[in-house]
Write an enzyme that holds these catalytic residues in place. Structure first.
Site, PDB file in Angstrom:
ATOM      1  N   ASN A 201      64.127  99.636  78.510  1.00  0.00           N
ATOM      2  CA  ASN A 201      65.064 100.055  79.559  1.00  0.00           C
ATOM      3  C   ASN A 201      64.453 101.282  80.243  1.00  0.00           C
ATOM      4  O   ASN A 201      64.464 102.379  79.689  1.00  0.00           O
ATOM      5  CB  ASN A 201      66.423 100.396  78.942  1.00  0.00           C
ATOM      6  CG  ASN A 201      67.398 100.979  79.957  1.00  0.00           C
ATOM      7  OD1 ASN A 201      67.202 100.872  81.169  1.00  0.00           O
ATOM      8  ND2 ASN A 201      68.454 101.615  79.469  1.00  0.00           N
TER       9      ASN A 201
ATOM     10  N   LYS B  48      65.418 102.847  82.837  1.00  0.00           N
ATOM     11  CA  LYS B  48      66.413 103.759  83.421  1.00  0.00           C
ATOM     12  C   LYS B  48      65.966 104.174  84.827  1.00  0.00           C
ATOM     13  O   LYS B  48      65.339 103.379  85.535  1.00  0.00           O
ATOM     14  CB  LYS B  48      66.665 104.949  82.478  1.00  0.00           C
ATOM     15  CG  LYS B  48      67.051 104.510  81.068  1.00  0.00           C
ATOM     16  CD  LYS B  48      67.557 105.629  80.201  1.00  0.00           C
ATOM     17  CE  LYS B  48      67.908 105.104  78.822  1.00  0.00           C
ATOM     18  NZ  LYS B  48      68.519 106.141  77.971  1.00  0.00           N
TER      19      LYS B  48
ATOM     20  N   HIS C 286      75.846  99.686  79.454  1.00  0.00           N
ATOM     21  CA  HIS C 286      75.093 100.790  78.845  1.00  0.00           C
ATOM     22  C   HIS C 286      75.967 102.038  78.793  1.00  0.00           C
ATOM     23  O   HIS C 286      76.793 102.287  79.676  1.00  0.00           O
ATOM     24  CB  HIS C 286      73.815 101.060  79.643  1.00  0.00           C
ATOM     25  CG  HIS C 286      72.847 101.940  78.920  1.00  0.00           C
ATOM     26  ND1 HIS C 286      72.973 103.309  78.882  1.00  0.00           N
ATOM     27  CD2 HIS C 286      71.738 101.640  78.190  1.00  0.00           C
ATOM     28  CE1 HIS C 286      71.988 103.822  78.162  1.00  0.00           C
ATOM     29  NE2 HIS C 286      71.231 102.834  77.733  1.00  0.00           N
TER      30      HIS C 286
ATOM     31  N   GLU D 260      75.435 105.010  79.458  1.00  0.00           N
ATOM     32  CA  GLU D 260      75.326 105.872  80.639  1.00  0.00           C
ATOM     33  C   GLU D 260      76.170 105.336  81.788  1.00  0.00           C
ATOM     34  O   GLU D 260      76.748 106.106  82.557  1.00  0.00           O
ATOM     35  CB  GLU D 260      73.860 106.013  81.043  1.00  0.00           C
ATOM     36  CG  GLU D 260      73.061 106.810  80.019  1.00  0.00           C
ATOM     37  CD  GLU D 260      71.570 106.534  80.030  1.00  0.00           C
ATOM     38  OE1 GLU D 260      70.879 107.096  79.167  1.00  0.00           O
ATOM     39  OE2 GLU D 260      71.098 105.750  80.878  1.00  0.00           O
TER      40      GLU D 260
ATOM     41  N   GLU E  29      74.318 100.985  70.483  1.00  0.00           N
ATOM     42  CA  GLU E  29      73.845 102.321  70.837  1.00  0.00           C
ATOM     43  C   GLU E  29      74.677 103.376  70.100  1.00  0.00           C
ATOM     44  O   GLU E  29      75.833 103.593  70.470  1.00  0.00           O
ATOM     45  CB  GLU E  29      74.033 102.601  72.325  1.00  0.00           C
ATOM     46  CG  GLU E  29      73.422 101.654  73.307  1.00  0.00           C
ATOM     47  CD  GLU E  29      73.738 102.118  74.717  1.00  0.00           C
ATOM     48  OE1 GLU E  29      72.884 102.782  75.318  1.00  0.00           O
ATOM     49  OE2 GLU E  29      74.849 101.842  75.206  1.00  0.00           O
TER      50      GLU E  29
ATOM     51  N   GLY F 122      68.537 110.322  73.394  1.00  0.00           N
ATOM     52  CA  GLY F 122      68.031 111.472  74.131  1.00  0.00           C
ATOM     53  C   GLY F 122      68.321 112.803  73.467  1.00  0.00           C
ATOM     54  O   GLY F 122      68.117 113.856  74.060  1.00  0.00           O
TER      55      GLY F 122
ATOM     56  N   SER G 232      67.351 106.128  69.357  1.00  0.00           N
ATOM     57  CA  SER G 232      66.010 106.664  69.618  1.00  0.00           C
ATOM     58  C   SER G 232      64.993 105.964  68.723  1.00  0.00           C
ATOM     59  O   SER G 232      64.607 106.467  67.676  1.00  0.00           O
ATOM     60  CB  SER G 232      65.995 108.175  69.379  1.00  0.00           C
ATOM     61  OG  SER G 232      66.831 108.833  70.318  1.00  0.00           O
TER      62      SER G 232
END
Length: 252
Positions: A9, A11, A96, A98, A168, A174, A214
């Site tokens: 991904n 992003k 996702h 985000e 996730e 991150g 991660s």
């Protein structure tokens, strides 16, 4: 029989020339190597057409990072499932964390997106997962179950069988934190049980569930060795060919 999958991904990273160069590099790395998993790159909308032209999709799948919840119309700036499909892409990331956090995507919105993606022959990589506050409260299973039930359980078994799930742990994205392999396995096994309760054991066992935290070359093999972890949805490490291929080769 479910598939092992490593999906990148990208992003909101890379210009078109940079993205084409990276896609070519990954494509070349796969040219004389047979991975023990499916390999996919999900790239920004602007990159789909040029990247499609430089990769061998028999070896490297191509996906978008999102699509709209409408087929067409007066939705300035949106990109629909048929538009994505027309580029040659065959996958799309939906839900996702985000998108949920920054753009307020709801289960209602995601139901529409999933339906359109399936209508146009796209394979959704559907993301689910809890934030740190929810994990600290011990309600991570409730959160993840609700995300699955409210966005996907309107599908029949055949439709659900076309979905790839990506768990996730949002608190591990991150942040430098990583869920341990045991934590990942615990949640993946719970997700599989949730699917089995609705669709039966065969559908649950056939569903690929990717780890979307991660994931790096250094921890991929340990994660992928777990019985219910079927690969990874890879963020930052997918932006460097060597790192991405290091994760792909964790299945060797």
């Amino acid at each position: 029989m479910r598939k092992n999958i490593v999906a990148g991904n990208w992003k909101m990273n890379t210009t078109v020339p940079e993205g084409v160069a990276l896609a070519k590099e990954v494509n070349e790395a796969l040219a004389n190597y047979t991975p023990k998993c499916d390999v996919v790159i999900c790239v920004p909308f602007t990159h789909l057409c040029p990247v499609c032209g430089v990769i061998d999709q028999a070896k490297l799948g191509l996906g978008a990072e999102n699509c709209a919840d409408h087929k067409s119309g007066a939705y300035t700036g949106e990109v629909s499932a048929p538009m994505v499909q027309s580029t040659g892409a065959t996958y799309v990331i939906l839900g996702h964390s985000e998108r949920r956090q920054y753009y307020g995507e709801t289960s209602e919105t995601l139901r529409a997106k999933v339906a359109l993606a399936l209508e146009y022959g796209l394979t959704p990589i559907f993301c689910i997962g809890e934030v740190l506050e929810e994990r600290e409260k011990g309600i991570q299973e409730d959160v993840v179950r609700d995300q699955i039930v409210n966005a996907l359980f309107q599908l029949d078994a055949e439709q659900f069988g076309k979905i790839i799930l990506a768990y996730e742990p949002v608190w591990a994205i991150g942040t430098g934190k990583t869920a341990t392999a045991d934590q990942a396995e615990e949640m993946h096994a719970f997700i599989r049980r949730t699917i089995a309760d609705r669709y039966g054991e065969k559908v649950a066992q056939d569903c690929s569930i990717l780890y979307g935290g991660s994931c790096k070359p250094s921890n991929a093999a340990e994660l992928f060795a777990k019985p219910d972890v079927d690969g990874g949805l890879i963020g930052g490490a997918s932006l460097k060919c060597a790192d991405f291929m290091g994760i792909v080769k964790a299945f060797d």
